[in-house]
Write a protein that holds these residues in place. Sequence first.
Motif, short mmCIF file in Angstrom:
data_model
loop_
_atom_site.label_atom_id
_atom_site.label_comp_id
_atom_site.label_asym_id
_atom_site.label_seq_id
_atom_site.Cartn_x
_atom_site.Cartn_y
_atom_site.Cartn_z
N ARG A 1 0.92 -1.23 -0.04
CA ARG A 1 -0.02 0.08 -0.01
C ARG A 1 0.77 1.35 0.03
O ARG A 1 0.54 2.16 -0.44
N TRP B 1 -0.61 4.45 -1.97
CA TRP B 1 -1.04 4.14 -3.40
C TRP B 1 -2.62 4.24 -3.18
O TRP B 1 -3.12 3.45 -2.23
N GLN B 2 -3.27 4.69 -4.35
CA GLN B 2 -4.73 4.67 -4.29
C GLN B 2 -5.25 3.24 -4.32
O GLN B 2 -6.29 2.85 -3.85
N ASN B 3 -4.64 2.30 -5.05
CA ASN B 3 -4.82 0.96 -5.45
C ASN B 3 -3.58 0.09 -4.91
O ASN B 3 -2.46 0.71 -5.20
N ASP B 4 -3.79 -0.76 -4.34
CA ASP B 4 -2.53 -1.74 -3.71
C ASP B 4 -1.90 -2.38 -4.88
O ASP B 4 -2.22 -2.55 -6.07
N LYS C 1 1.47 4.75 -11.30
CA LYS C 1 0.52 4.53 -10.08
C LYS C 1 -0.16 5.57 -9.53
O LYS C 1 0.42 6.83 -9.69
#
Length: 136
Positions: A72, A95-98, A126
């Motif tokens: 993350r 990060w917004q998405n793992d 990312k």
Amino acid sequence: MKNLLKLTLLFTLLFSFKGKAQLDTLNYLKQFEANKANYIGQPFSKLLQDMTQIQPKTAWVYPIKNKRSMIRNTMFNFCEKKYSFGNAVTLLVTWQNDILTSQAKVLGTQNHYFFTNDERIFYGSKIVGDIMVYRY
């Protein structure tokens, strides 16, 4: 006696400038943290592009505690690798998405955790979820 006084003054000046340079790095990066609304929801490449004074030297990843296959956060340090473990100025990006641990670990191991063009490309796409700057 005069030479000793001059040497003492010279060493004092040299050490004070060295500490100031690190403080400037911290203050410079804190500006990005203060303006993080400009970067949240944007690709990391936007933040890197705006960092005209300094770029990360190393990138460190740590898997999520209960989900070891995912990352993350990434810690970007702005000092030589050997100084990354004490008193280093760090930009922590959430990060917004793992990210898959396997992808990031392979890259880190391959490049010995230095921030190379490979990392710039990998992390550049990312999406930033949050930014925090601190001295580690």
